[in-house]
Design an enzyme around this catalytic site. Sequence first.
Site, PDB file in Angstrom:
ATOM      1  N   CYS A 163     -82.574 -57.348 -26.267  1.00  0.00           N
ATOM      2  CA  CYS A 163     -83.477 -56.753 -25.285  1.00  0.00           C
ATOM      3  C   CYS A 163     -84.638 -56.057 -25.970  1.00  0.00           C
ATOM      4  CB  CYS A 163     -82.768 -55.740 -24.405  1.00  0.00           C
ATOM      5  SG  CYS A 163     -83.926 -55.056 -23.197  1.00  0.00           S
TER       6      CYS A 163
ATOM      7  N   ASN B 205     -91.490 -57.830 -17.768  1.00  0.00           N
ATOM      8  CA  ASN B 205     -90.700 -56.720 -17.257  1.00  0.00           C
ATOM      9  C   ASN B 205     -90.362 -55.740 -18.358  1.00  0.00           C
ATOM     10  OD1 ASN B 205     -87.573 -56.387 -17.833  1.00  0.00           O
ATOM     11  ND2 ASN B 205     -88.034 -58.571 -18.029  1.00  0.00           N
TER      12      ASN B 205
ATOM     13  N   LYS C  24     -75.933 -58.331 -14.765  1.00  0.00           N
ATOM     14  CA  LYS C  24     -76.843 -57.423 -15.464  1.00  0.00           C
ATOM     15  C   LYS C  24     -76.148 -56.761 -16.660  1.00  0.00           C
ATOM     16  CE  LYS C  24     -80.443 -54.674 -15.780  1.00  0.00           C
ATOM     17  NZ  LYS C  24     -81.390 -55.305 -16.688  1.00  0.00           N
TER      18      LYS C  24
ATOM     19  N   SER D 157     -78.733 -63.081 -17.003  1.00  0.00           N
ATOM     20  CA  SER D 157     -78.511 -61.647 -16.850  1.00  0.00           C
ATOM     21  C   SER D 157     -79.771 -60.892 -16.425  1.00  0.00           C
ATOM     22  CB  SER D 157     -78.015 -61.073 -18.174  1.00  0.00           C
ATOM     23  OG  SER D 157     -77.865 -59.683 -18.077  1.00  0.00           O
TER      24      SER D 157
HETATM   25  C1  LIG Z   1     -86.045 -58.337 -14.602  1.00  0.00           C
HETATM   26  C2  LIG Z   1     -85.296 -58.903 -15.773  1.00  0.00           C
HETATM   27  C3  LIG Z   1     -84.175 -58.206 -16.266  1.00  0.00           C
HETATM   28  C4  LIG Z   1     -83.447 -58.714 -17.352  1.00  0.00           C
HETATM   29  N1  LIG Z   1     -82.342 -58.046 -17.811  1.00  0.00           N
HETATM   30  C5  LIG Z   1     -81.600 -58.578 -18.831  1.00  0.00           C
HETATM   31  C6  LIG Z   1     -80.391 -57.937 -19.278  1.00  0.00           C
HETATM   32  O1  LIG Z   1     -79.938 -56.918 -18.740  1.00  0.00           O
HETATM   33  N2  LIG Z   1     -79.727 -58.512 -20.326  1.00  0.00           N
HETATM   34  C7  LIG Z   1     -80.163 -59.657 -20.936  1.00  0.00           C
HETATM   35  O2  LIG Z   1     -79.532 -60.137 -21.882  1.00  0.00           O
HETATM   36  N3  LIG Z   1     -81.282 -60.294 -20.504  1.00  0.00           N
HETATM   37  C8  LIG Z   1     -81.997 -59.784 -19.478  1.00  0.00           C
HETATM   38  N4  LIG Z   1     -83.127 -60.447 -19.036  1.00  0.00           N
HETATM   39  C9  LIG Z   1     -83.531 -61.717 -19.681  1.00  0.00           C
HETATM   40  C10 LIG Z   1     -83.071 -62.937 -18.865  1.00  0.00           C
HETATM   41  O3  LIG Z   1     -81.671 -62.973 -18.746  1.00  0.00           O
HETATM   42  C11 LIG Z   1     -83.577 -64.253 -19.519  1.00  0.00           C
HETATM   43  O4  LIG Z   1     -83.051 -64.351 -20.825  1.00  0.00           O
HETATM   44  C12 LIG Z   1     -85.083 -64.335 -19.592  1.00  0.00           C
HETATM   45  O5  LIG Z   1     -85.688 -63.781 -18.439  1.00  0.00           O
HETATM   46  C13 LIG Z   1     -85.589 -65.768 -19.774  1.00  0.00           C
HETATM   47  O6  LIG Z   1     -85.164 -66.605 -18.729  1.00  0.00           O
HETATM   48  P1  LIG Z   1     -86.076 -66.923 -17.412  1.00  0.00           P
HETATM   49  O7  LIG Z   1     -87.425 -67.322 -17.898  1.00  0.00           O
HETATM   50  O8  LIG Z   1     -85.335 -67.994 -16.695  1.00  0.00           O
HETATM   51  O9  LIG Z   1     -86.123 -65.637 -16.635  1.00  0.00           O
HETATM   52  C14 LIG Z   1     -83.857 -59.941 -17.965  1.00  0.00           C
HETATM   53  C15 LIG Z   1     -84.984 -60.625 -17.454  1.00  0.00           C
HETATM   54  C16 LIG Z   1     -85.696 -60.138 -16.373  1.00  0.00           C
HETATM   55  C17 LIG Z   1     -86.859 -60.923 -15.856  1.00  0.00           C
END
Ligand SMILES: Cc1cc2nc3c(=O)[nH]c(=O)nc-3n(C[C@H](O)[C@H](O)[C@H](O)COP(=O)(O)O)c2cc1C
Length: 308
Positions: free
Chosen positions: A133, A72, A48, A24
Site C-alpha cells: 500500500c 485514491n 478490505k 481488496s
Molecule cells: C479505493 C481503493 C482502496 C484500496 N484498498 C486496498 C487495500 O486495503 N489493500 C490492498 O491490498 N489493496 C487495496 N487497493 C488496491 C486494489 O486492490 C487493486 O490492487 C488496485 O486498485 C488495482 O486494481 P484495479 O485497477 O482493478 O482497481 C485499493 C484500491 C482502491 C481503488
Amino acid sequence: MKDIDLSVDLGRGLVLPNPVMTASGTFGYGEEASEYFDIAELGAVVVKGISAEPRQGNPPPRVVETPSGMLNSIGLQNVGMEAFIAEKMPFLRKRGARVIVNVLGSTVEEYIKVCETLSGVEGISALEINISCPNVKEGGVQFGMKQALAAGLVKALRPVTELHLMVKLSPNCGDIAGVACAVQGAGADSVSLINTITGMEIDIATRKPFLGGLVGGLSGPAVTPVALRMVHEAFKAVKIPVVGIGGISDSATALKFLIAGARAVQVGTATFVDPLAPVRILEGVRKYCMEEGVGVLELSGSLVTDTG
Ligand SMILES: Cc1cc2nc3c(=O)[nH]c(=O)nc-3n(C[C@H](O)[C@H](O)[C@H](O)COP(=O)(O)O)c2cc1C
C-alpha cells in the site's frame, strides 16, 4: 454447448470454483454488492485490508478521477480485526462466499498478530498479505520495495498460519520478478499483483494537489499495460500461481491477464462504475473458454511469443 470447469487450484488447499475475485478495498466486506448479485458465485471475495486495531485512514479528499483511472489515498481505513471477525464475517459466512482477507500492518509483529488471529476464524479461505500500500507513512509498501524485507516478513508469517498465503506485490518496486522470487523462497503460496501505482493530480485553479494526502495510488484502465507486463514477468520468474490485478473492467482484459500468466484475476475499480462487473467478467471468461474449448489452466501463460 457443454458447461466447462473453470475451477482453479492455487495451492495449499485454496481451490476456487472459478478464477474471478474482487480486489481488496474496492468491494468493502461484500455487504453492498450482495444486494446486486450472489457473491458466492465469484471465485472469492477479497475484503478490505485489516489491521490489528481500527484505522481512520488519511485526510479527505481521498479519491479523485483522472482521465483513465482513479487516484485514491484512503490510507487503509478499516474496522480492525476484532470488529471484522465479530461484525463482518458472520454475513460473509451466511452468504457462503469464499473469503480472502487482505492483511496489513505497520510492523512484522502486527502482521503476525493479525494472521494468527484470523487463522482460527471459520470461513476464511486464505490471507492476502498487503506489502504494497503506497498510502500510509509506515509499514505496507516498505515491505514490498526490498526483496530482503519482503522475504523476512513472509518467513515470519509462514509458521503462524496453515492458511494459503497470497502475497500482494507493489508495482512501485524496481524489480517485480526479484520480489516475487524472494517471497516464493520465503514460503508464499501465490503472488497477486499489481497494487496501485503512486501518482498525483493537481488543481490548476488553486495550484493545490487534489488529494489530502498529496499523492495517491492510481488504479483502473490506466494501469493495465503496466500490470500485464509485471504479471508476465512474475509468471516467468516463479513456480507458484500468479493472480493478476489492474484495471480489469471487461472479460477481454481478464483473458489478457490469464494469457500473460495469471491463474486467477481480481476486479477492483471497475466495480465502482458497475457493481456487477465481477459477474459480467466471469460470464465473459466462461463464454470464451466454452467457445474456444479451453480450460483456465491451459489458457494461463499461453502467450505466444517469438522469443518463447
Ligand atoms: C479505493 C481503493 C482502496 C484500496 N484498498 C486496498 C487495500 O486495503 N489493500 C490492498 O491490498 N489493496 C487495496 N487497493 C488496491 C486494489 O486492490 C487493486 O490492487 C488496485 O486498485 C488495482 O486494481 P484495479 O485497477 O482493478 O482497481 C485499493 C484500491 C482502491 C481503488
